[in-house]
Scaffold this active site. Structure first.
Site, mmCIF file in Angstrom:
data_model
loop_
_atom_site.group_PDB
_atom_site.id
_atom_site.type_symbol
_atom_site.label_atom_id
_atom_site.label_comp_id
_atom_site.label_asym_id
_atom_site.label_seq_id
_atom_site.Cartn_x
_atom_site.Cartn_y
_atom_site.Cartn_z
ATOM 1 N N HIS A 63 77.307 8.735 -5.112
ATOM 2 C CA HIS A 63 76.371 7.838 -5.550
ATOM 3 C C HIS A 63 75.484 7.284 -4.488
ATOM 4 O O HIS A 63 76.087 6.185 -3.783
ATOM 5 C CB HIS A 63 76.896 6.767 -6.433
ATOM 6 C CG HIS A 63 75.970 5.920 -7.027
ATOM 7 N ND1 HIS A 63 76.358 5.154 -8.356
ATOM 8 C CD2 HIS A 63 74.852 5.245 -6.779
ATOM 9 C CE1 HIS A 63 75.320 4.301 -8.722
ATOM 10 N NE2 HIS A 63 74.367 4.729 -7.717
ATOM 11 N N ASP A 155 70.463 6.000 -13.132
ATOM 12 C CA ASP A 155 70.698 4.954 -12.327
ATOM 13 C C ASP A 155 69.775 3.912 -11.935
ATOM 14 O O ASP A 155 68.824 4.539 -11.516
ATOM 15 C CB ASP A 155 71.859 5.238 -11.261
ATOM 16 C CG ASP A 155 72.081 4.326 -10.463
ATOM 17 O OD1 ASP A 155 73.083 3.670 -10.941
ATOM 18 O OD2 ASP A 155 71.925 4.015 -9.218
ATOM 19 N N ASP A 308 77.011 3.531 -3.624
ATOM 20 C CA ASP A 308 75.812 3.014 -4.160
ATOM 21 C C ASP A 308 74.836 2.317 -3.151
ATOM 22 O O ASP A 308 74.293 1.442 -3.131
ATOM 23 C CB ASP A 308 75.916 1.781 -5.090
ATOM 24 C CG ASP A 308 74.931 1.443 -5.851
ATOM 25 O OD1 ASP A 308 73.694 2.353 -5.876
ATOM 26 O OD2 ASP A 308 74.834 0.376 -6.685
ATOM 27 N N HIS A 312 67.014 -1.123 1.320
ATOM 28 C CA HIS A 312 65.848 -1.824 1.202
ATOM 29 C C HIS A 312 65.036 -2.313 2.557
ATOM 30 O O HIS A 312 65.836 -2.665 3.588
ATOM 31 C CB HIS A 312 65.931 -3.074 0.174
ATOM 32 C CG HIS A 312 66.356 -2.795 -1.246
ATOM 33 N ND1 HIS A 312 65.437 -2.041 -2.119
ATOM 34 C CD2 HIS A 312 67.452 -2.810 -1.855
ATOM 35 C CE1 HIS A 312 66.061 -1.776 -3.329
ATOM 36 N NE2 HIS A 312 67.371 -2.293 -3.314
ATOM 37 N N GLY A 327 70.717 -4.536 -4.121
ATOM 38 C CA GLY A 327 71.177 -3.289 -3.502
ATOM 39 C C GLY A 327 71.537 -3.996 -2.147
ATOM 40 O O GLY A 327 71.235 -4.776 -1.442
HETATM 41 O O1 DOR Z 1 71.842 -2.884 -6.490
HETATM 42 C C1 DOR Z 1 71.379 -1.714 -7.225
HETATM 43 N N1 DOR Z 1 70.530 -1.085 -6.290
HETATM 44 N N2 DOR Z 1 71.929 -1.126 -8.062
HETATM 45 C C2 DOR Z 1 71.270 -0.197 -8.883
HETATM 46 O O2 DOR Z 1 71.752 0.078 -9.762
HETATM 47 C C3 DOR Z 1 70.235 0.225 -8.383
HETATM 48 C C4 DOR Z 1 70.098 0.162 -6.760
HETATM 49 C C5 DOR Z 1 68.709 0.601 -6.223
HETATM 50 O O3 DOR Z 1 68.100 1.494 -6.577
HETATM 51 O O4 DOR Z 1 68.433 -0.437 -5.550
HETATM 52 ZN ZN ZN Z 2 73.408 1.742 -10.811
#
Ligand code: DOR
Ligand code: ZN
Length: 433
Positions: A63, A155, A308, A312, A327
């Protein structure tokens, strides 16, 4: 340069074969040829000294977000795979919340083509469950599967429509591909920024209750039970979700689950310390939740660790809390975060490696990955369990510098990552002779 490489005298740990011993690993023709302590079965080879280091299968991240196409300022397949290699990963599965989303065979082929030319490790794309990730209409999973989708997920957003989820699970039963489930009831989570509780009150921010996650975990476990499909619960964040997964497994439901390094090691209190850098979805929860998640991981109720990785830009995070993106950039700190748990005896070394190698390979159904078995692709991670290093985000391979761990000193450092027999990352201290 010889075409064989001998990784010499490391502590070889491969949970898929129950191996934990000091040995040499011989790679030939991009595959694992032999693990042993005697004379290697070929004469001509280069040598990589791994004494004092752990040698294990390359990590697999089920992920992560590589952001291409559409959000190349946050990450690209080139920068994301470079970050992954620095983190010890040799396979990453990338989420389809790109722009446009990966919801067709053509889009999957686009990612696979870019990954082939610009990626430095294996990239497995994940296709959308619903058309445009809108949660309303089932996408053409069959066409995406034929074009390389290894799993399906919306997601970043939940699948609101239970009938769409049900039909995706029927598909997963027939084609043996997991449905990776972002569990979030949007009505309950609406405008939420952090965990609902002490910290949301203290910061004056709208909270996201545990029930926003758990109600959907429950719905989709019920649908997996009814259909016989395989639901994989993404980024489990609450004790209640872990309990639901535990009970479902005991009930024989085909459910697997992942937890992130940040949900295991950080709590809502870290949001007060690190601000938007600790803003993530699902949110960091309480200490009691992290304890329950660790227990679930140690009991194999949670099957794997996934990063995950959500890169950014600086601007996405340098703003007021409720405008900041959710994120954490996680590929390059995953090992260091998890090693902190090993050093506190909260996680075993073997379980950590299993959760990053054999575990995700099994969720995906790939027997030849996540293992150092003879004949498997020569994907290897070599790391130093005790080496200290400081997280310098300016040195990240990732364009995403957004981590609450910036500036912190971690123990546990990747020393070399080998993908299909070729070193794709080497610490300055490592030399091939
Ligand atoms: O914190 C997150 N960022 N959770 C998510 O489910 C998506 C992800 C993102 O794409 O930035
Ligand atoms: Zn997610």
């Amino acid at each position: 340069m010889p075409d064989s490489l001998l990784i010499r005298r490391g502590r070889v740990i491969d949970p898929s074969q129950d191996i934990d011993k000091t040995a040499d690993v011989l790679i030939k023709d991009q595959k694992i040829l032999w693990i042993g302590t005697d004379k290697p079965p070929v004469d001509d080879y280069a040598v990589l000294d791994a004494s004092g280091l752990i040698v294990c299968p390359g990590f697999i991240d089920l992920h992560c977000h590589l952001r291409q196409p559409g959000y190349e300022a946050k990450e690209t397949i080139a920068s994301g795979t470079w970050a992954a290699a620095r983190g010890g990963f040799t396979t990453v599965c990338c989420m389809p919340n790109t722009n446009p989303p990966l919801d067709s065979g053509d889009m999957l082929n686009y990612v696979r083509t870019v990954a082939f030319h610009e990626g430095i490790i294996r990239v497995f794309p994940i296709g959308c469950i619903s058309v445009g990730r809108k949660g309303e209409e089932l996408a053409d999973l069959n066409e995406m599967e034929m074009n390389g989708a290894v799993a399906f997920s919306d997601d970043g957003s939940p699948v609101k429509n239970a009938d769409v989820m049900r039909r995706a699970l029927e598909y997963s039963r027939d084609f043996k591909r997991p449905i990776i489930d972002h569990c979030e009831d949007l009505a309950l989570a609406k405008d939420g920024q952090v965990n609902e509780g002490v910290v949301s009150l203290e910061m004056g921010l709208k909270g996201i209750p545990a029930a926003a996650e758990e109600s959907m975990v429950k719905r989709d476990i019920d649908l997996a039970k009814e259909t016989g499909g395989h639901v994989h619960i993404a980024h489990v964040s609450t004790a209640g979700s872990a309990d639901l997964i535990r009970a479902a497994k005991e009930d024989g439901v085909h459910v697997t689950a992942e937890v992130t390094p940040h949900h295991l090691t950080l709590t809502e209190d870290d949001v007060i310390k690190y601000g938007t850098l600790a803003k993530v979805n699902p949110p960091l929860r309480t200490k009691a939740d992290t304890i329950a998640l660790l227990r679930a991981l140690n009991d194999s109720v949670i099957d794997i660790v996934a990063t995950d990785h959500a890169p950014h830009t600086k601007a996405d995070k340098a703003c007021v809390f409720d405008k900041a993106a959710f994120g954490i950039s996680g590929l390059e700190t995953a090992l260091g975060s998890l090693v902190s748990l090993i050093l506190k005896s909260e996680l075993t070394l073997n379980n950590m490696i299993a959760a990053l190698t054999m575990g995700p390979a099994r969720v995906l159904g790939y027997a030849k990955l996540g293992t150092l078995e003879t004949g498997a692709p020569a994907d290897v991670c070599i790391f130093d369990l005790h080496k200290e290093w400081t997280v310098d985000v300016e040195k990240f391979g990732s364009k995403g510098k957004n981590t609450p761990l910036a500036g912190q000193t971690l123990k546990g450092k990747v020393m070399s990552t080998i993908y299909m027999g070729r070193p794709v990352y080497m610490d300055d201290a490592m030399k091939i002779g």
